[in-house]
Design a protein around this motif. Structure first.
Motif, PDB file in Angstrom:
ATOM      1  N   ARG A   1       0.833  -1.211   0.000  1.00  0.00           N
ATOM      2  CA  ARG A   1       0.000   0.000   0.000  1.00  0.00           C
ATOM      3  C   ARG A   1       0.864   1.256   0.000  1.00  0.00           C
ATOM      4  NH1 ARG A   1      -2.901  -1.321   4.037  1.00  0.00           N
ATOM      5  NH2 ARG A   1      -4.557  -2.274   2.801  1.00  0.00           N
TER       6      ARG A   1
ATOM      7  N   GLN B   1      -0.418   2.545  -3.479  1.00  0.00           N
ATOM      8  CA  GLN B   1      -1.586   3.388  -3.213  1.00  0.00           C
ATOM      9  C   GLN B   1      -1.209   4.786  -2.752  1.00  0.00           C
ATOM     10  OE1 GLN B   1      -4.444   2.532   0.175  1.00  0.00           O
ATOM     11  NE2 GLN B   1      -5.744   1.958  -1.567  1.00  0.00           N
TER      12      GLN B   1
ATOM     13  N   GLU C   1      -5.305 -10.749  -5.237  1.00  0.00           N
ATOM     14  CA  GLU C   1      -6.460  -9.864  -5.410  1.00  0.00           C
ATOM     15  C   GLU C   1      -6.223  -8.510  -4.760  1.00  0.00           C
ATOM     16  OE1 GLU C   1      -9.182 -10.184  -7.306  1.00  0.00           O
ATOM     17  OE2 GLU C   1      -8.090 -11.938  -8.043  1.00  0.00           O
ATOM     18  N   ILE C   2      -5.534  -8.500  -3.630  1.00  0.00           N
ATOM     19  CA  ILE C   2      -5.218  -7.236  -2.968  1.00  0.00           C
ATOM     20  C   ILE C   2      -4.260  -6.421  -3.819  1.00  0.00           C
ATOM     21  CG2 ILE C   2      -4.079  -6.211  -0.955  1.00  0.00           C
ATOM     22  CD1 ILE C   2      -5.138  -8.517   0.706  1.00  0.00           C
TER      23      ILE C   2
ATOM     24  N   LYS D   1      -3.900  -6.482  -7.040  1.00  0.00           N
ATOM     25  CA  LYS D   1      -4.607  -5.961  -8.213  1.00  0.00           C
ATOM     26  C   LYS D   1      -5.429  -4.736  -7.864  1.00  0.00           C
ATOM     27  CE  LYS D   1      -4.828 -10.379 -10.680  1.00  0.00           C
ATOM     28  NZ  LYS D   1      -5.693 -11.494 -11.137  1.00  0.00           N
ATOM     29  N   ARG D   2      -6.054  -4.752  -6.691  1.00  0.00           N
ATOM     30  CA  ARG D   2      -6.852  -3.578  -6.272  1.00  0.00           C
ATOM     31  C   ARG D   2      -5.945  -2.375  -6.030  1.00  0.00           C
ATOM     32  NH1 ARG D   2      -9.682  -7.355  -2.962  1.00  0.00           N
ATOM     33  NH2 ARG D   2      -8.645  -6.540  -1.091  1.00  0.00           N
ATOM     34  N   LEU D   3      -4.781  -2.609  -5.413  1.00  0.00           N
ATOM     35  CA  LEU D   3      -3.873  -1.499  -5.135  1.00  0.00           C
ATOM     36  C   LEU D   3      -3.266  -0.944  -6.418  1.00  0.00           C
ATOM     37  CD1 LEU D   3      -2.010  -2.913  -1.987  1.00  0.00           C
ATOM     38  CD2 LEU D   3      -3.761  -1.117  -2.046  1.00  0.00           C
TER      39      LEU D   3
ATOM     40  N   ALA E   1      -4.690  -0.516  -9.101  1.00  0.00           N
ATOM     41  CA  ALA E   1      -5.698   0.307  -9.780  1.00  0.00           C
ATOM     42  C   ALA E   1      -5.510   1.798  -9.507  1.00  0.00           C
ATOM     43  CB  ALA E   1      -7.100  -0.125  -9.353  1.00  0.00           C
TER      44      ALA E   1
END
Length: 598
Positions: free
Chosen positions: A280, A284, A299-300, A302-304, A306
């Motif tokens: 993060r 992020q 999955e985490i 991939k979300r970060l 973004a």
């Protein structure tokens, strides 16, 4: 393909009529991998630098890049590479110390403190495989202004092989002889033909410390050297401060031996936290430039990603996450030593118990629901380069079969559901480091084991403790004072010799060697030892590959070592950070060439 065909192709690459890529593709058709093909080129003087295996470096002056901030959620605890237990201590040491050469991403050798990579063509390699002559780069200075010379290289050999020092690097230096030819040349002599000569003075085992600061600490007082925590190296950054388990700081070395390097003015390697917060902090929030070893659910990640601040780097290599079952009894003490080689594990001495535990490890679910891109399931301990991967193993998740195996071996369920035989209960302490994917893996394993009458007591140790080099700490992974444990072991060379010496009998981790031996599971097998010794002297690459495949099959077949998932290097970097990463060496192997795109 004949030997003449091979020589003609190498000649064409030298003349420029055949590209490196074309050479690699042609050899791939005959079963030789890219790392092996590029190593063949290196042996004939077509080294990593000339082959441009390292990306182009763009900055035109030294410094001016501001701070470089790197995040390691497993913090380092010391800065002497010869005592660097665990990857994080190797990485921290590599900020300041350098080897003669390192391994590039394509498996070729790249010169660092060496003037060139030894080859048959430049007479650095003898044709009988018994000597290697290294020419050292001239004008290199230690951070305190002293000259780097052949005397330093010879001293590192003397220091590493000294049993009183008890360094983790000893296995690379014990069976060789090193001779100073002149102030800028050393010759390494082997007792027999040696196909893998690029071990001593290379990569993580090759980081060189200065003789003038360590000559008075070459013995039982080795761990008292002030430089163990205040390094003086030759690297691109000079030491500023170090708080073990927390923070490491360095500043630009104005006298670094490479032009226009380093780009950054300062470097900070921050330790602690966890892998998710590290991801993060780069992907992020952008608070750090680079985050190491992101053992995070895919999955985490991939979300970060973004947020479009940074990217996830995945570099294929030979690292492996695996479970080991203790050969010895960690709950008994003999002559003041737990897990003594004089003991035998009361349950794991039964091959049926070990087979059942292999059948109860749901690798498929762990890949799908936890690791994703960062952890393909595997049944092999040795997975890369591909020509060394065994075709003979298979992994299987089968609770019913595990129950059948235990029933047939006479392990009966008690009233509490836990199986027992001859007063021995199948109840085991299963330890690993604190890390979300590992705790989830533990939970999956525990649930499956319960259905077979095995109770796993889960233990999670803070990473800075688990991977510590502290000989007084009972919870380090090298002591292995538990029944089972899980972690990732790294393969830091594009050759399996050092990687596979983890299971030879002379590398057993014990009190006598301050738990610095690499054979942590304490497994002994005469056939394995014999084959390993044979591979050390086998010059035929095909025969040598077959020997390593047999070694893999022996240790995996014992079920004392249960492979889980392959671990490519997964890290994160800001979009504007240019890094040079290699799965065959430390992350910081070429930290001198990192810069920020403008």
């Amino acid at each position: 393909m004949t030997e003449d065909d091979l020589r003609q192709m190498i000649g064409r690459v030298k003349r420029g009529s055949l590209s490196r890529r074309g050479f690699v593709k042609r050899l791939a058709a005959f079963g030789l991998t890219a790392p092996m093909a590029t190593q063949l080129l290196a042996l004939h003087g077509i080294n990593a630098a000339s082959a441009q295996s390292v990306p182009a470096y763009k900055p035109t002056r030294r410094g001016g890049g501001g701070p470089l901030k790197i995040l390691y959620w497993q913090a380092s605890t010391l800065l002497n590479p010869h005592f660097a237990v665990g990857t994080t201590n190797q990485e921290a040491s590599r900020v300041f110390y350098e080897p003669l050469a390192g391994w590039a991403a394509d498996g070729t050798l790249h010169p660092v403190l060496a003037a060139e990579i030894p080859s048959i063509e430049n007479k650095g390699l003898s044709e009988d495989g018994r000597t290697v002559t290294w020419k050292l780069k001239r004008g290199v200075k230690w951070h305190d202004g002293q000259d780097f010379t052949a005397d330093d290289v010879v001293f590192n050999w003397e220091y590493a092989k000294n049993p009183a020092v008890a360094g983790v690097s000893s296995g690379s230096y014990t069976d060789i002889n090193v001779v100073k030819v002149d102030d800028h040349t050393v010759r390494v002599e082997f007792q027999k033909p040696t196909p893998f000569w690029a071990d001593a003075f290379v990569a993580s085992r090759g980081m060189l410390i200065p003789k003038h600061l360590y000559k008075d600490y070459n013995g039982t007082n080795a761990r008292d050297a002030p430089a163990n925590l205040r390094p003086v190296g030759t690297g691109p950054y000079k030491f500023v401060s170090f708080a073990p388990g927390d923070n490491l700081r360095g500043e630009l070395n104005p006298n670094y031996h490479m032009n226009n390097r380093p780009y950054f003015d300062t470097i900070e390697v921050k330790g602690g936290g966890d892998a998710v917060s590290a991801a993060r902090a780069v992907l992020q929030t952008g608070d750090f430039d680079y985050a190491w070893n992101l053992q995070v659910e895919d999955e985490i990640l991939k979300r970060l990603e973004a947020a479009n601040r940074g990217k996830v780097n995945i570099v294929e290599g030979g690292n492996i996450e695996f479970v080991m079952l203790n050969v010895t009894d960690p709950h008994r003490e003999v002559d003041g030593e737990r897990a003594s080689i004089k003991t035998e594990h009361p349950a794991f001495k039964d091959p049926a118990v070990r087979e059942a535990l292999s059948l109860l490890l749901d690798r498929g679910s762990i890949e799908r629901f936890i690791y994703g891109r960062g952890g393909p399931a595997t049944s092999n301990f040795l997975n890369n380069p591909p020509r060394f991967a065994s075709p003979n193993t298979r992994w299987e998740f089968n609770i019913e079969k595990a129950n059948q195996v235990l029933d047939a071996a006479g392990w009966a369920r008690g009233r509490d559901g836990i199986r027992t035989k001859d007063g021995v209960r199948l109840r085991f302490i299963f330890q690993t480091s604190v890390n979300a994917p590992r705790q989830r893996t533990q939970a999956i394993y525990k649930q499956a084991a319960q259905r077979a009458g095995i109770d796993l007591e889960l233990k999670s140790v803070t990473a800075s403790v688990f991977f510590s080099a502290d000989v007084a700490n009972p919870d380090t992974y090298t002591k292995f004072f538990a029944d089972m444990q899980m972690y990732t072991t790294t393969m830091t060379q594009a050759d399996p010799q050092l990687f596979m010496n983890q299971y030879v009998s002379w590398e057993i981790s014990s009190k006598a060697n301050n738990w610095q031996g690499r054979n942590i599971v304490r497994w002994r097998n005469e056939e394995y030892d014999r084959i390993f010794r044979e591979a050390e002297g086998e010059l035929d690459p095909v025969k040598r590959a077959a020997l390593f495949i047999r070694m893999n099959d022996l240790i995996v077949g014992s079920n004392h070592v249960i492979p889980l998932v392959k671990r490519p290097l997964v890290s994160a970097s800001l979009n504007n950070l240019s890094t040079v990463l290699s799965a065959w060496d430390n992350t910081h192997w070429l930290i001198s060439d990192w810069f920020r795109e403008t």
